[in-house]
Design an enzyme around this catalytic site. Structure first.
Site, mmCIF file in Angstrom:
data_model
loop_
_atom_site.group_PDB
_atom_site.id
_atom_site.type_symbol
_atom_site.label_atom_id
_atom_site.label_comp_id
_atom_site.label_asym_id
_atom_site.label_seq_id
_atom_site.Cartn_x
_atom_site.Cartn_y
_atom_site.Cartn_z
ATOM 1 C CE LYS A 103 -4.498 0.710 0.350
ATOM 2 N NZ LYS A 103 -5.472 -0.244 -0.178
HETATM 3 N N1 GLU Z 1 -7.138 -0.119 -3.772
HETATM 4 C C1 GLU Z 1 -7.819 -1.320 -4.120
HETATM 5 C C2 GLU Z 1 -7.899 -2.259 -2.909
HETATM 6 O O1 GLU Z 1 -7.722 -1.832 -1.805
HETATM 7 C C3 GLU Z 1 -7.208 -1.978 -5.342
HETATM 8 C C4 GLU Z 1 -5.779 -2.365 -5.213
HETATM 9 C C5 GLU Z 1 -5.183 -2.873 -6.510
HETATM 10 O O2 GLU Z 1 -5.897 -3.015 -7.480
HETATM 11 O O3 GLU Z 1 -3.984 -3.099 -6.511
HETATM 12 O O4 GLU Z 1 -8.213 -3.406 -3.038
#
Ligand code: GLU
Length: 413
Positions: A103
């Protein structure tokens, strides 16, 4: 250490005993693999220089390159990003796609910045991350307050650094730069598949569900939009300014128009105005929290009357609230399963980028639905067999798969 990461560790400790996980593997799962903090100096439109702080945490890459979104938010902290990076690790494993978890975040208020300022911020942040991201290493995506345009700037900056086009460095891109069909609606469509499965195991006809959604952004409004043409009654919607309720079902296209014109769902003529808390206490079949984390705390949980909660947001329920909901017998489909549609289609986007071969909408949606339904069944089976709640079951499935990869790869050096 903040509350969110402490809750994560507590949940991890709980599944260790169900999995009979050796301490030497557990030890590897309670620490993030790599955390990077960067300063991002940005020239503002008035000519001044402002320095923002950005993070990227790669929690675990035993199952594949790190994967996870980037959020722009004034309250982003390293602990928060670490918590979400851990969640992404379990999430990718629950849906069994070959990624680890990551993240990123930048501490900024995107709503108060111009597009030019956001572009300069994004490009410099990408440059600072340049050595740790890449299609084989770590692939960012959109999250809170980041969008397709920001992903395009990441892709462009990284490609400029390399000297050739690298579409697979980031997912959730706009058309023509290596995007996937149906990526924007992916989380919402994944939630629909999960709702169908939930209705099936609860022996309730899917068409008869009464749903309330907290959060009217990409995920919340997207879900309402997917449910409306299927004839599912969305009886309540909330955003950061208020909530609207109509027991006969809201007209979602009209509500979207109203939100666009007024900036909120509240004041919609065909419904009653409430607060988000009041809406959460209403009698509905399914409540979908789809905005900020920690929204369902123990006080809110005490007042809930929904039989089912399907977590569309990441980490919307606190550890204490979890306990309350468990005691109340609420069937809770956790974030790492329910909200995985986005990252599943991100996976498809990455595969398409690497192959330079793009699929049709139908193919993307069918494959997404089949992965989501399989993941639901895997988790539900553990829930029944081990007699644990669905969150613990999802953790057993996700953490179990990561633990297996960690343990079979062994420890370097
Ligand atoms: N931000 C989205 C999640 O928390 C997508 C993450 C992604 O596609 O890498 O699942």
């Amino acid at each position: 250490m903040d509350r969110h990461f402490r809750d994560q560790l507590r949940r991890l400790e709980e599944v260790q005993k169900y999995l009979g996980m050796p301490d030497r593997v557990y030890e590897r799962l309670i620490h993030p693999q790599r955390s990077l903090t960067v300063s991002i100096p940005v020239e503002m439109d008035d000519g001044s220089i402002k320095t923002f702080t950005g993070y990227r945490v790669q929690y675990n890459t035993a199952r594949g390159p790190a994967k996870g979104g980037i959020r722009y938010h004034p309250e982003v902290t390293l602990d928060e990003v670490t918590t979400f990076a851990a969640l992404m690790t379990w999430k990718c494993a629950v849906v069994n796609i070959p990624f680890g978890g990551a993240k990123g975040g930048v501490r900024c208020d995107a709503s108060k910045m111009s597009r030019r300022e956001l572009e300069r911020l994004t490009r410099r942040y990408t440059y600072e991350l340049g050595f740790v991201i890449g299609p084989e290493r770590d692939i960012p995506a959109p999250d809170m307050y980041t969008d397709e345009q920001i992903m395009a700037w990441i892709m462009d900056t990284y490609s400029m650094m390399k000297g050739y086009n690298v579409p697979g460095v980031v997912t959730g891109k706009p058309g023509f730069v290596g995007s996937s069909r149906a990526r924007k609606m992916a989380t919402a469509r994944g939630l629909v598949a999960v709702l169908e499965e939930t209705a099936r195991v609860m022996s309730t006809p899917f068409e008869e569900l009464k749903v309330a959604i907290i959060g009217f952004g990409k995920v919340g409004a997207g879900l309402a939009e997917e449910l409306y043409p299927k004839g599912i009654r969305v009886v309540g919607c909330a955003d950061s300014k208020g909530a609207i309720y109509n027991p006969c079902g809201l007209n979602i296209p009209e509500l979207k128009k109203h939100k666009k014109e007024t900036g909120s769902v509240k004041g919609f003529p065909d419904g009653t105005d409430l607060t988000a808390e009041e809406l959460m206490a209403k009698e509905v079949d399914v409540l979908v929290p789809a905005s900020i984390s920690g929204q369902i705390n123990s006080a809110v949980a005490e007042k809930l009357s929904a039989r089912v909660i399907v977590e569309g947001a990441n980490n919307p329920t606190t550890g204490d609230a979890d306990q309350v909901l468990r005691e109340k017998g609420v069937f809770l489909v956790p974030d790492i399963l329910a909200s995985a549609g986005g990252v599943v289609v991100s996976y498809f986007e990455w595969v398409q980028d690497l192959q330079r071969y793009f699929w049709q909408d139908k193919e993307v949606t069918e494959r997404l639905r089949s992965i989501m339904k399989k993941a639901f069944r895997d988790v539900y089976t553990v829930h029944r067999e081990k007699d644990v709640d669905m969150r613990t079951a999802a953790m057993i499935v996700g953490v179990g798969r990561v633990a297996e990869a960690v343990s079979s790869r062994g420890l370097f050096p």
